[in-house]
Design an enzyme around this catalytic site. Structure first.
Site, PDB file in Angstrom:
ATOM      1  N   SER A 176       0.526  -1.341  -0.049  1.00 53.05           N
ATOM      2  CA  SER A 176       0.022   0.451  -0.170  1.00 53.05           C
ATOM      3  C   SER A 176       0.452   1.215  -0.308  1.00 53.05           C
ATOM      4  O   SER A 176       1.386   1.745  -0.989  1.00 53.05           O
ATOM      5  CB  SER A 176      -0.605   0.178   1.052  1.00 53.05           C
ATOM      6  OG  SER A 176      -2.116   0.711   0.750  1.00 53.05           O
ATOM      7  N   HIS A 380      -7.470  -5.562   0.316  1.00 56.55           N
ATOM      8  CA  HIS A 380      -6.349  -4.954   0.828  1.00 56.55           C
ATOM      9  C   HIS A 380      -5.866  -5.578   1.712  1.00 56.55           C
ATOM     10  O   HIS A 380      -4.134  -5.333   1.616  1.00 56.55           O
ATOM     11  CB  HIS A 380      -6.794  -3.892   1.151  1.00 56.55           C
ATOM     12  CG  HIS A 380      -5.125  -3.139   0.886  1.00 56.55           C
ATOM     13  ND1 HIS A 380      -4.920  -2.391   0.055  1.00 56.55           N
ATOM     14  CD2 HIS A 380      -5.275  -1.325   1.943  1.00 56.55           C
ATOM     15  CE1 HIS A 380      -4.049  -1.106  -0.157  1.00 56.55           C
ATOM     16  NE2 HIS A 380      -4.566  -1.197   1.158  1.00 56.55           N
TER      17      HIS A 380
END
Length: 409
Positions: A176, A380
């Site tokens: 990320s 995620h």
């Protein structure tokens, strides 16, 4: 649901300043795991691994803490191999790579295979709350975004790892924001591309126009008002969840899938994949995430959603003219990212949307592979906490590392 998360954000910002790493009393109710309460090096040591703590100072004076895993038991890392640097995402820390435990956590997995594993920490998280001249009580301490992490923190970390190991280059794996900051570094300081053998991006975040989280899309609509409030009240730090809400979490976040509001909020932010996360992990995760950051980091990501661009912080037209000599923030030049790159992304990732990742892929001059995880609901969080992460992802990471590693150098 929306109002709950807004309360978390505002209360987190307004909580009184604390020094060092303080774990909330909420975790006293855990019956079998103390992993929520201990630091990243203590986690590694608890599970039989050797851990070191290293201190690094950036060019602009921030003091960073790095954690190194050098093997377990009587085994040591293979000194013929280059080191591997793992870099965490927004609001998190080096603990990300350890929380799911041996056999599953990426740091443990790489260490078991003989690699010298380094875990980075970015300025402003619980391990990096020091500066050569400033304290976290000063507004200017928090006047940074992920741009500064890419320009100053990553180069300092990479130089320290290479100097400590005597190696000319390393492998880089980021998650990320750990990918965002790498792309910033390679764009702004392209000489560092030569120091990285291979960059593997987990849930790569550069473009964010298609972000899937309905909660974050709702909040981004009010980004201007949020930024004004932050500036007016001097709310430079995004803090961990305050203890009053963590006490409430005892009731609303049981260690089961049903009626687990904390897990549902995670899914609302990251994408839902209930089969891949053990609810028992939720209180452990909340013991380490959020780990702290500047609010400017969050605002900068919000700006990326609104603009659809990958560019520097937007101060507004007048201040942009002063800062950049132009009315709009300059875009990062991704053609300067000459490091070989592999992108790993999930079809159900709300933060790193498939369309945004594919747009990024078209602009990287040395893209080796763009790897879509073979699980439709992979989200995620799964890059770090999925029960099947080794089979779905980590084996591919290791294969790529081995493919580009010369054991004689």
């Amino acid at each position: 649901m929306y109002s709950y998360f807004v309360v978390v954000i505002v209360a987190s910002c307004l909580t009184q300043q604390t020094k060092g790493f303080v774990v909330p009393d909420y975790f006293d109710f855990q019956v079998e795991s103390q992993d929520a309460k201990i630091t990243a090096p203590e986690l590694a040591i608890k599970y039989g691994y050797r851990a070191e703590t290293h201190k690094v100072q950036t060019e602009d004076g921030y003091l960073l803490e790095l954690h190194r895993i050098t093997g377990s038991g009587s085994t040591a890392y293979d000194k013929r191999l280059p080191p591997i640097l793992l870099m965490h995402g927004l609001l998190t820390s080096s603990a990300d790579w350890l929380l799911i435990g041996p056999g599953n956590g990426l740091a443990y997995h790489l260490s078991d295979l003989g690699y010298d594993v380094w875990l980075g920490n970015a300025r402003g998280n619980r391990y990096c709350r020091s500066h050569a001249s400033w304290t976290p009580n000063m507004v200017k301490f928090w006047d940074f975004s992920w741009h500064e992490i890419g320009v100053y923190d990553l180069p300092a970390i990479i130089d320290h790892v290479l100097e400590s190991t005597g190696k000319p280059r390393l492998h880089y794996i980021g998650h990320s924001q750990g990918t965002t900051t790498f792309f910033v570094m390679a764009s702004e300081r392209p000489e560092y591309s030569e120091k990285v053998i291979l960059m593997q991006a987990l849930a790569p975040v550069a473009y964010m126009k298609n972000i899937g989280s309905p909660l974050l899309r709702y909040l981004v609509k009010y980004l201007g008002a949020i930024e004004t409030m932050i500036d007016f009240f001097g709310l430079g730090e995004f803090k961990p969840i305050p203890s009053v809400l963590l006490e409430l979490a005892k009731l609303i976040c049981p260690t089961s899938q049903s009626n687990n509001l904390c897990l549902n909020v995670m899914f609302l932010l990251a994408g839902a994949n209930p089969d891949q996360i053990d609810p028992v992990m939720v209180p452990i995760i909340l013991g380490h995430i959020p780990a702290g950051s500047s609010t400017k980091q969050l605002v900068h990501f919000g700006q990326e959603v609104l603009s659809g661009q990958f560019r520097r912080y937007d101060y507004g037209k007048v201040k942009n003219l002063y800062e950049y000599g132009q009315a709009e923030p300059p875009a990062y030049n991704l053609t300067r990212v000459t490091t070989p790159v592999v992108l790993h992304y999930g079809a159900n990732d709300y933060m790193a949307h498939v369309d945004d990742v594919r747009r990024l892929a078209t602009q990287l001059p040395n893209l080796l592979e763009s790897h879509l995880i073979e699980l439709d609901l992979f989200n995620h969080m799964d890059f770090l906490f999925a029960k099947d992460a080794v089979k779905l992802l980590y084996n591919d990471l290791v294969n790529n590392v081995e493919k580009y590693t010369d054991r004689g150098n």
